[in-house]
Design an enzyme around this catalytic site. Structure first.
Site, PDB file in Angstrom:
ATOM      1  N   LYS A  80       0.889  -0.852  -0.020  1.00 57.47           N
ATOM      2  CA  LYS A  80      -0.482   0.285   0.024  1.00 57.47           C
ATOM      3  C   LYS A  80       0.847   0.926   0.166  1.00 57.47           C
ATOM      4  O   LYS A  80       2.033   0.845   0.218  1.00 57.47           O
ATOM      5  CB  LYS A  80      -0.935   0.042   1.320  1.00 57.47           C
ATOM      6  CG  LYS A  80      -0.134   0.479   2.152  1.00 57.47           C
ATOM      7  CD  LYS A  80      -0.124   1.238   3.534  1.00 57.47           C
ATOM      8  CE  LYS A  80       0.908   1.616   4.664  1.00 57.47           C
ATOM      9  NZ  LYS A  80       1.785   3.237   4.630  1.00 57.47           N
ATOM     10  N   PRO A  98       9.363  -4.448  -0.422  1.00 56.81           N
ATOM     11  CA  PRO A  98      11.003  -3.597   0.353  1.00 56.81           C
ATOM     12  C   PRO A  98      10.600  -4.595   2.069  1.00 56.81           C
ATOM     13  O   PRO A  98       9.302  -3.366   2.451  1.00 56.81           O
ATOM     14  CB  PRO A  98      11.234  -3.234  -0.213  1.00 56.81           C
ATOM     15  CG  PRO A  98      10.728  -2.792  -1.710  1.00 56.81           C
ATOM     16  CD  PRO A  98       9.749  -3.877  -1.466  1.00 56.81           C
ATOM     17  N   VAL A  99      10.999  -4.919   2.727  1.00 56.02           N
ATOM     18  CA  VAL A  99      11.216  -4.615   3.794  1.00 56.02           C
ATOM     19  C   VAL A  99      11.459  -3.455   4.990  1.00 56.02           C
ATOM     20  O   VAL A  99      12.098  -2.416   4.329  1.00 56.02           O
ATOM     21  CB  VAL A  99      11.977  -5.589   4.383  1.00 56.02           C
ATOM     22  CG1 VAL A  99      12.014  -5.857   5.824  1.00 56.02           C
ATOM     23  CG2 VAL A  99      11.907  -7.881   4.208  1.00 56.02           C
ATOM     24  N   ALA A 107      10.203  -0.702   4.779  1.00 52.61           N
ATOM     25  CA  ALA A 107       9.602   0.482   3.435  1.00 52.61           C
ATOM     26  C   ALA A 107       8.721   1.237   4.141  1.00 52.61           C
ATOM     27  O   ALA A 107       8.250   2.261   2.917  1.00 52.61           O
ATOM     28  CB  ALA A 107       9.648   0.144   2.490  1.00 52.61           C
ATOM     29  N   GLY A 108       7.619   1.540   4.690  1.00 53.16           N
ATOM     30  CA  GLY A 108       6.356   2.307   4.347  1.00 53.16           C
ATOM     31  C   GLY A 108       5.647   1.720   3.538  1.00 53.16           C
ATOM     32  O   GLY A 108       4.713   2.442   3.484  1.00 53.16           O
ATOM     33  N   GLY A 118       4.964  -6.042   6.143  1.00 58.46           N
ATOM     34  CA  GLY A 118       4.498  -7.096   6.866  1.00 58.46           C
ATOM     35  C   GLY A 118       2.804  -6.963   7.058  1.00 58.46           C
ATOM     36  O   GLY A 118       2.487  -8.084   7.941  1.00 58.46           O
ATOM     37  N   ASP A 126      -2.208  -0.978  10.739  1.00 54.45           N
ATOM     38  CA  ASP A 126      -2.279  -1.449   9.208  1.00 54.45           C
ATOM     39  C   ASP A 126      -2.983  -2.437   8.646  1.00 54.45           C
ATOM     40  O   ASP A 126      -3.257  -2.385   7.267  1.00 54.45           O
ATOM     41  CB  ASP A 126      -1.285  -1.144   8.741  1.00 54.45           C
ATOM     42  CG  ASP A 126      -0.460   0.085   8.769  1.00 54.45           C
ATOM     43  OD1 ASP A 126      -1.190   1.396   8.890  1.00 54.45           O
ATOM     44  OD2 ASP A 126       0.906   0.184   7.831  1.00 54.45           O
TER      45      ASP A 126
END
Length: 293
Positions: free
Chosen positions: A10, A94-95, A97-98, A102, A136
């Site tokens: 997102k 990407p980990v 990353a915003g 996760g 989130d």
């Protein structure tokens, strides 16, 4: 039973923090949308009562520290599930990353486990349960485009945004979300016009969406990490209609109408930034689940 399910990333089209609540969280207003950069989860029901994670990526835990594991454990305890599960995660987001990688994985796990453990829960029930794990995740359960309020767990659906191109660039740094929120001074920042963003989305007004982007957390992250600001400036210099940091960062995204201009922005970031992606908004029906009995 085996199933596979997609977990899209997102971006925050707008992110506003109104005030700090008594529980330590900030009251937020966020307009978010899913994009077609996605992980893929493969779930296999086990007769043995255990949770097994296999993450196809470095530096990601495969135990109780992982939100997927926490999601599975929560459902097992809540509904007294005696079966187990093996979950394999094919990582593309990407980990740190915003981009809610996760959280999206945890949301996909909840939806997948609901199927293979035959729990019969509604999407609303899954979203409510998810708020016990992370703020989130409820949005990621629903996907699409939505307004998130409260601490991020209260979701109001919005129409999908019009078609456009999105260029993502993540520098090789990590950002602590709790630290960014702790240093945020809500009375001393420019706040985005969330209502204008919502109206623009409802009207299908892409220019209005571009003009309404804003993220109060930029005031902290950009100050602490000048390379994030350099990425944003470079995107605009190469022709992005809008550029904004997603979440607490460090990823920055550009919104662009035309493919040719998006390609120019993408090429302008390659070599300047470690990870660069060119994607589209997530389309209805893409969040597919494949079931093999």
């Amino acid at each position: 039973m085996k199933i596979s399910i997609t977990a899209p990333a997102k971006i925050n089209l707008s992110l506003d923090a109104l005030y700090k609540r008594e529980d330590g969280y900030h009251e937020v207003e966020m307009v978010m949308t899913t994009i077609d950069l996605a992980d893929r989860l493969y779930l296999e029901r086990l007769d043995e009562d255990k949770i097994v994670l296999d993450v196809k990526a470095h530096f990601i835990p495969e135990d109780r520290r992982n939100l997927i594991y926490q999601a599975a454990l929560l459902l097992k305890k809540r509904f007294d599930v005696k079966m187990g599960v093996r979950i394999t995660i094919d990582k593309h987001i990407p980990v740190s990353a915003g981009l809610a990688g996760g959280s999206s994985d945890a949301a996909a796990a909840l939806k997948g486990l609901n199927v293979i453990w035959e729990l019969g829960l509604s999407i609303e029930e899954l979203a409510e349960i998810s708020s016990e794990i992370g703020s989130d995740i409820a949005f990621c359960v629903y996907g699409g485009t939505a307004l998130a309020t409260g601490r991020g767990e209260k979701i109001s659906a919005l129409p999908n945004i019009p078609g456009c191109w999105i260029v993502l660039a993540k520098p090789s740094i990590s950002v602590s979300t709790p630290t960014i929120y702790k240093e945020l001074q809500v009375d001393n920042v420019e706040h985005p016009d969330t209502q204008k963003m919502i109206e623009s989305i409802k009207n299908g007004d892409l220019d209005g969406i571009f003009a309404s982007t804003g993220n109060v957390l930029e005031s902290v992250t950009l100050e602490k990490n000048p390379q994030v600001k350099r990425i944003k400036d470079r995107m605009l210099a190469f022709g992005a209609e809008a550029a904004l940091m997603s979440g607490s960062g460090p990823t920055v995204f550009a919104l662009i109408k035309q493919y040719s201009r998006a390609k120019r922005v993408y090429n302008g970031l390659r070599g300047f930034c470690e990870e660069v992606y060119m994607v589209r908004p997530w389309s209805e029906g893409e969040n597919d689940t494949n079931i093999n009995n």
